[in-house]
Design a protein around this motif. Structure first.
Motif, mmCIF file in Angstrom:
data_model
loop_
_atom_site.group_PDB
_atom_site.id
_atom_site.type_symbol
_atom_site.label_atom_id
_atom_site.label_comp_id
_atom_site.label_asym_id
_atom_site.label_seq_id
_atom_site.Cartn_x
_atom_site.Cartn_y
_atom_site.Cartn_z
ATOM 1 N N MET A 104 0.815 -1.223 0.000
ATOM 2 C CA MET A 104 0.000 0.000 0.000
ATOM 3 C C MET A 104 0.846 1.270 0.000
ATOM 4 S SD MET A 104 -1.401 0.071 3.962
ATOM 5 C CE MET A 104 -1.570 1.851 4.098
ATOM 6 N N LEU A 105 2.116 1.186 0.374
ATOM 7 C CA LEU A 105 2.980 2.369 0.358
ATOM 8 C C LEU A 105 4.004 2.323 -0.769
ATOM 9 C CD1 LEU A 105 3.585 3.120 4.152
ATOM 10 C CD2 LEU A 105 1.836 4.023 2.603
ATOM 11 N N HIS A 165 8.794 -2.039 5.948
ATOM 12 C CA HIS A 165 7.876 -1.141 6.674
ATOM 13 C C HIS A 165 6.662 -1.906 7.210
ATOM 14 C CE1 HIS A 165 10.272 2.089 5.062
ATOM 15 N NE2 HIS A 165 9.879 1.901 3.828
ATOM 16 N N ASP A 211 5.436 -2.327 10.056
ATOM 17 C CA ASP A 211 4.603 -1.635 11.049
ATOM 18 C C ASP A 211 3.628 -0.663 10.394
ATOM 19 O OD1 ASP A 211 5.841 -2.976 13.035
ATOM 20 O OD2 ASP A 211 7.107 -1.304 13.704
ATOM 21 N N ALA A 212 4.053 -0.091 9.261
ATOM 22 C CA ALA A 212 3.215 0.934 8.629
ATOM 23 C C ALA A 212 2.144 0.333 7.726
ATOM 24 C CB ALA A 212 4.094 1.884 7.813
ATOM 25 N N HIS A 257 -4.847 -3.339 9.573
ATOM 26 C CA HIS A 257 -5.816 -2.259 9.825
ATOM 27 C C HIS A 257 -5.500 -1.036 8.958
ATOM 28 C CE1 HIS A 257 -2.541 -0.790 12.427
ATOM 29 N NE2 HIS A 257 -3.097 0.387 12.271
ATOM 30 N N ALA A 258 -4.226 -0.827 8.639
ATOM 31 C CA ALA A 258 -3.875 0.274 7.740
ATOM 32 C C ALA A 258 -4.308 -0.054 6.319
ATOM 33 C CB ALA A 258 -2.368 0.539 7.799
ATOM 34 N N ALA A 316 -7.956 0.742 5.805
ATOM 35 C CA ALA A 316 -8.215 2.161 5.526
ATOM 36 C C ALA A 316 -7.824 2.490 4.095
ATOM 37 C CB ALA A 316 -7.440 3.030 6.515
ATOM 38 N N PHE A 317 -6.694 1.970 3.667
ATOM 39 C CA PHE A 317 -6.224 2.221 2.303
ATOM 40 C C PHE A 317 -7.244 1.739 1.273
ATOM 41 C CE2 PHE A 317 -4.114 0.578 -1.478
ATOM 42 C CZ PHE A 317 -3.385 1.673 -1.913
ATOM 43 N N GLU A 357 -10.350 1.249 1.587
ATOM 44 C CA GLU A 357 -11.563 2.059 1.640
ATOM 45 C C GLU A 357 -11.346 3.394 0.916
ATOM 46 O OE1 GLU A 357 -13.002 2.644 5.633
ATOM 47 O OE2 GLU A 357 -13.864 4.595 5.074
ATOM 48 N N GLU A 358 -10.215 4.048 1.206
ATOM 49 C CA GLU A 358 -9.963 5.356 0.603
ATOM 50 C C GLU A 358 -9.798 5.262 -0.905
ATOM 51 O OE1 GLU A 358 -10.169 8.276 1.874
ATOM 52 O OE2 GLU A 358 -10.690 7.458 3.824
ATOM 53 N N TYR A 359 -9.149 4.198 -1.370
ATOM 54 C CA TYR A 359 -8.906 4.056 -2.802
ATOM 55 C C TYR A 359 -10.038 3.305 -3.506
ATOM 56 C CZ TYR A 359 -4.373 6.258 -2.671
ATOM 57 O OH TYR A 359 -3.376 7.199 -2.553
#
Lengths: 201, 201, 201, 201
Positions: free
Chosen positions: A52-53, A88, A90-91, A95-96, A99-100, A102-104
């Motif tokens: 996602m990042l 990464h 932890d990032a 749960h992150a 959110a990703f 959902e936003e995208y």
């Protein structure tokens, strides 16, 4: 993840082989139940491995996967996301990712690749990513109607080339010709499907 | 030409039919000799109908045709441009087209569609464009390895969808199945190729 | 965050006013020490409020902020990011932002907007975002050489329009005209800087 | 025209100088009467030199000029096209330009640069283009409110940088400060405006 932004120089057509390894998944999003590759047999599967990042995933890979999802009939092509976190950690926890997604507004099923049993410190690459020997993100895996891996591609791939690969795979019968016509076995002991040929772009 | 910037609402898959009409050409560019569709039999033909002053042709259609030309093996896919001038005839004469092709570095063969024998005042639509019943520019015609028209599309088409159509047509044999199985004799309506199905985007 | 993808209909030129509120920051990235707006007095400040999981920020706002950072002399324009998390707080904590900034190679200073003292459950909007009355992400705040807020814009803004605003602000003297002409005394309403006028796009 | 697709390496800010040369025009489009630079005094003039068959003009320069035309108030900025044909003269005659402007829906005034009196064979570069010493197409000339050339740029220029230049020029008074305040003449015998400074992108 910097490698994820570059395209690979290997031949994306050389990946034909045995049955696609099973997906090792710790959690599914956008799915009412677990999804196995067996349950998708008969359809072409587009497996999009991303983080996602990862910038190239966000700008290119995921929009392309969404476009594939929109363009083809679901009876022909199943699109799956695979969140293959290898840095990464932890990032990019589940749960992150939630959110990703959902936003995208990503609507196709997305699997969280199961972390290594030894933990990400000892082995950062998750289980399915290792089984498929993927080199980074974004990576694209195409699995044919019979469950065979036909393409593994690391980096960006143009829509036109991807469309051609999918058009070819969709045109293949769900039942392999070598099984319905034994005579074709002569001279072709492996029965392996022809690797997809496409010119590098 | 305003119609050229819009996409059509008809089903692009409904165009299967008889042999593609012959090209009526007054002049070829980027070709050492005249090119007939017969001479391309066995290959998939991408016929891109355009006008040099049509904005959607310049921004979308021609770059896409160039990308097709780059992406596929010439033994599989032949790309042809067709300059179908049906308006502003004075501004798009062959000598202007020549400058245009040079400036835009278009390297595939381009045919000038032969004007109507009655002259453009009486009949502005040129001969091949009329024979194919094209509605405007840009239009895309896909002809399969056996010479049959399999798609006519007016307006823009996405790379992914076009790639899928080409991948399917490339996967078809150059020799029709009706020839290898005598029971599907000439005149047998079932011997017709399947129209290409793709979901509207 | 869906509101972040839309443009606002209010007039972006109507935001002239008093001194820009101080930044309330819990942590800086890409900065060797805390940065105050006072320390930037004499320069134009471009304050880009974003969230790392806001699609319009990632596709438009942040690339634009990076372009501003590249295009203008640092002695004229200071670019600051402001991470104004008002939703999905767990997914956008500072350690996740750190990974994001590294992956996206964002090199200008980025401040983490200080969460509300009551906690994000009671008040999800962070402190600076509330002080500036920002409506969502991405938002752009332009502060002139004298420290006055001259523009607050929610949503996307075109490069051409933003460039024009910056060109105008850069052209203004660092010392206000009201200081060189004592007659425009404190409390004189005419001493206010002219709001920036630009036509809506 | 291949040079038109490249950007120049010279400093676009170094072009300040005397009054802009008069336009030598054989025909205007999108104008009810001839337009002189004198009649535009007090406004910033954006003069976009192009050729209708120059790819970088069609893909970048003209859309940018249209965007400038839309974005700024006409009382501040006047956009003029200048058709500076220096090659393929037969393909880009005024009647062809007329069709081009109609198809591309270009609504700002466009001047046809007057051919050399010796004819294009002897001197292919037209008169205004020679007077401005333009190197190719697309070229952009910015003229300030007092009629001085402040920028000549050959090749593409980014929207953000162009916006900043325009914002600066718009902010300048229509009446030069050196004329309204004679005392500033001391030490500045030329009265020349400051060249626009912007960092190369």
């Amino acid at each position: 993840m910097q490698s994820g932004a570059t395209t690979n120089s290997d031949n994306p057509s050389a990946s034909a082989g045995p049955l696609a390894p099973a997906l090792c998944v710790s959690r599914w999003f956008n799915a009412q139940a677990d999804i196995s590759l067996e349950s998708l047999r008969g359809r072409v599967v587009v497996l999009h491995a991303f983080q996602m990042l990862c910038p190239a995933c966000v700008s290119h890979g995921l929009p392309q996967a969404m476009k594939v999802h929109r363009t083809f009939a679901q009876s022909d092509v199943a699109v799956l996301g695979l969140h293959t976190v290898f840095e990464h950690h932890d990032a990019m926890a589940p749960h992150a990712l939630q959110a990703f997604l959902e936003e995208y507004r990503i609507s196709f099923p997305v699997a969280v690749d199961r972390p290594s049993p030894n933990g990400p410190l000892a082995e950062p690459v998750p289980t399915t990513m290792r089984a498929y020997e993927l080199r980074g993100t974004p990576s694209l895996v195409l699995i044919d109607r019979q469950g065979m891996v036909r393409l593994k591609h690391f980096g960006n791939i143009e829509d036109l080339a991807l469309g051609a690969l999918l058009g070819q795979l969709i045109a293949e019968p769900a039942e392999g010709p070598q099984q319905s016509s034994p005579s074709t076995a002569a001279g072709d002991s492996t029965g392996a499907p022809t690797p997809i040929q496409h010119r590098a772009t």
